[in-house]
Design an enzyme around this catalytic site. Structure first.
Site, PDB file in Angstrom:
ATOM      1  CE  LYS A 186      -4.440   1.022   0.226  1.00  0.00           C
ATOM      2  NZ  LYS A 186      -5.606   0.199  -0.157  1.00  0.00           N
ATOM      3  CG  ASP A 228      -7.245   3.336  -0.972  1.00  0.00           C
ATOM      4  OD1 ASP A 228      -7.709   2.193  -0.906  1.00  0.00           O
ATOM      5  OD2 ASP A 228      -7.323   4.135   0.002  1.00  0.00           O
TER       6      ASP A 228
HETATM    7  O1  2IT Z   1      -8.134  -1.385  -0.842  1.00  0.00           O
HETATM    8  C1  2IT Z   1      -8.037  -1.916  -1.956  1.00  0.00           C
HETATM    9  O2  2IT Z   1      -8.209  -3.118  -2.112  1.00  0.00           O
HETATM   10  C2  2IT Z   1      -7.726  -1.054  -3.094  1.00  0.00           C
HETATM   11  N1  2IT Z   1      -7.574   0.150  -2.895  1.00  0.00           N
HETATM   12  C3  2IT Z   1      -7.520  -1.641  -4.456  1.00  0.00           C
HETATM   13  C4  2IT Z   1      -6.140  -2.172  -4.608  1.00  0.00           C
HETATM   14  C5  2IT Z   1      -5.784  -2.623  -5.998  1.00  0.00           C
HETATM   15  O3  2IT Z   1      -4.595  -2.936  -6.174  1.00  0.00           O
HETATM   16  O4  2IT Z   1      -6.636  -2.686  -6.889  1.00  0.00           O
END
Ligand code: 2IT
Length: 447
Positions: free
Chosen positions: A127, A167
């Site tokens: 993340k 996100d």
């Molecule tokens: O919290 C999540 O699962 C997302 N923000 C999507 C992450 C993604 O790599 O599609």
């Protein structure tokens, strides 16, 4: 739920990661579920699996300088937490929000690792993001910020290393600027981000995926107890990408969403958000970054300042905004109002105390890492399409998404069913995700 072993483990986690309450919270939730398994499985203890899982493989912190429209220099902080790559490249979104800190990135990367495992697709967990606040920024400012952010991030990511996505505060526009800068820097057109635009390598249904997926998961939880979304009144709290497409799918299945909200308050529209009103909601945050109140003013709906939508009587509550937006008091109010299901569309929107209350009262409770996995699942499908240099139809992607959500639900039931036929989906999701990541880590040795 909690035990001596959990408390001892948490004491170490807290001491090693001071000042990161959200990370402690996410770890505690998983530790409560998996500690009995660890205690009865010597090979996990010997390998110190849980201790390794809570230590990011790598965490990058960097300066993001940029120049605003007045010509003044601004400095933000960028992060990428590469938590676990045992089952695939690091994968997870980028969040641009004033609340972003190393601790919040670590909690999200930790959650993401288990969520991605549940999708059954080969993705590790990561993340990233920045404390950049996109509210009130011009298009040019957002572009310059994104270019500066990517100039540093590019060296740490790659289609087989780490694949970010959107996100909170990172949607189609931001991903475009980020991808444009990446492409310049590495001189390659490759699938390094997901959520890309359809004309430059994206997948159909990716914008819809999280909202649709949450609705499919809710449908499955209800179906198991002989209920359905049809005729249900639903309260949600956000109105970005996730909330908008969730409303679209709920409407299709015959339900009614009566609230949206933001940090300033919430809108109550008892007739439900549909038709032209839904089209307005779709652009409100994702295009204009405008406040929820604009909806109330335009459609003459009730605006309730400074409060959360969980006080509205509803059958189903779906927190769609941000971590810890639903506390024990809210949970008790929902229960008292006859709410039968709560499904987490945001990441960790319910406090641990709220979750304990839902489980104690046998409310159907869908935890984020299972319920909102549809977004990252379609990201995984976007990676597959990029690798094959192919593009699947809407129907094909939606069918795969639906199948993945149905299977995640079944997996949670398998690992979370209690003797009285209630399903503890929190336990189910944590245990299933843990098994997959832990067994891969054991196979790979002490790394
Ligand atoms: O919290 C999540 O699962 C997302 N923000 C999507 C992450 C993604 O790599 O599609």
């Amino acid at each position: 739920m909690s035990s001596k072993a959990v408390e001892a483990f948490m004491a170490q986690v807290i001491a090693r990661n001071p000042g990161e309450p959200e990370f402690h919270q996410a770890v505690r939730e998983v530790a409560e579920s998996v500690m009995p398994i660890i205690q009865s499985t010597p090979v996990y203890q010997k390998a110190r699996i849980l201790e390794r899982m809570v230590e990011p493989e790598r965490a990058i912190i960097f300066r993001v300088p940029w120049v605003d429209d007045k010509g003044e220099v601004q400095v933000n902080r960028g992060f990428r937490v590469q938590m676990n790559s045992a089952i695939g490249p690091y994968k997870g979104g980028l969040r641009f929000h004033a609340s972003v800190t190393l601790g919040s990135m670590k909690f999200l990367a930790f959650e993401q690792t288990f969520k991605n495992a549940l999708t059954t697709l080969p993705m590790g967990g990561g993340k990233g993001g920045s404390d950049f606040n996109p509210r009130g920024k011009s298009d040019g400012e957002v572009m310059r910020f994104c270019q500066s952010f990517m100039t540093e991030l590019a060296r740490h990511i790659g289609p087989n290393t780490d694949v970010p996505a959107g996100d909170i505060g990172v949607g189609g526009r931001e991903l475009g600027y980020l991808y444009g800068q990446y492409k310049r820097l590495v001189n390659a057109f490759e699938g390094v981000l997901t959520g890309k635009g359809i004309n430059w390598g994206g997948s159909l249904i990716r914008p819809e995926a999280t909202g649709y997926g949450v609705t499919y998961f809710t449908r499955e939880m209800l179906a198991r107890v002989g209920e359905s979304i049809k005729g249900k009144t639903i309260a949600i709290s956000g109105y970005g990408n996730v909330g908008s497409y969730l409303i679209e799918k709920v409407n299709e299945l015959g339900g009614k969403v009566v609230t949206i909200g933001d940090e300033f308050g919430y809108v109550h529209d008892p007739e439900g958000i549909s038709g032209e009103k839904l089209e307005f909601v779709k652009d409100l945050w994702t295009v204009y970054r405008a406040p929820a109140r604009d909806y109330a003013e335009r459609y003459n709906a009730k605006w309730v300042p400074g409060r959360r939508p969980w006080e509205v009587k509803c059958d189903i509550a779906i927190p769609t905004a941000i971590q810890n937006e639903l506390n024990a008091e809210d949970a008790q109010q929902l229960i008292d109002n006859g709410c039968i299901a709560v499904c987490e569309a945001a990441n960790m929107p319910c406090t641990i105390e709220a979750i304990h209350l839902f489980l104690k009262n046998k409310i159907l409770f869908g935890p984020a890492k299972a319920a909102n996995a549809g977004g990252v699942a379609v990201s995984g499908l976007e990676m597959s399409q990029n690798s094959m240099r192919m593009s699947w139809s809407r129907e094909e992607v939606d069918q795969r998404l639906n199948g993945i959500m149905v299977r995640i639900h079944e997996t949670c039931v398998e690992h979370g069913k209690t003797p009285d036929d209630y399903v503890d989906y929190v336990k189910g999701a944590n245990i299933a995700g843990f098994y997959k990541v832990a067994s891969a880590m054991l196979d790979l040795g002490v790394v």
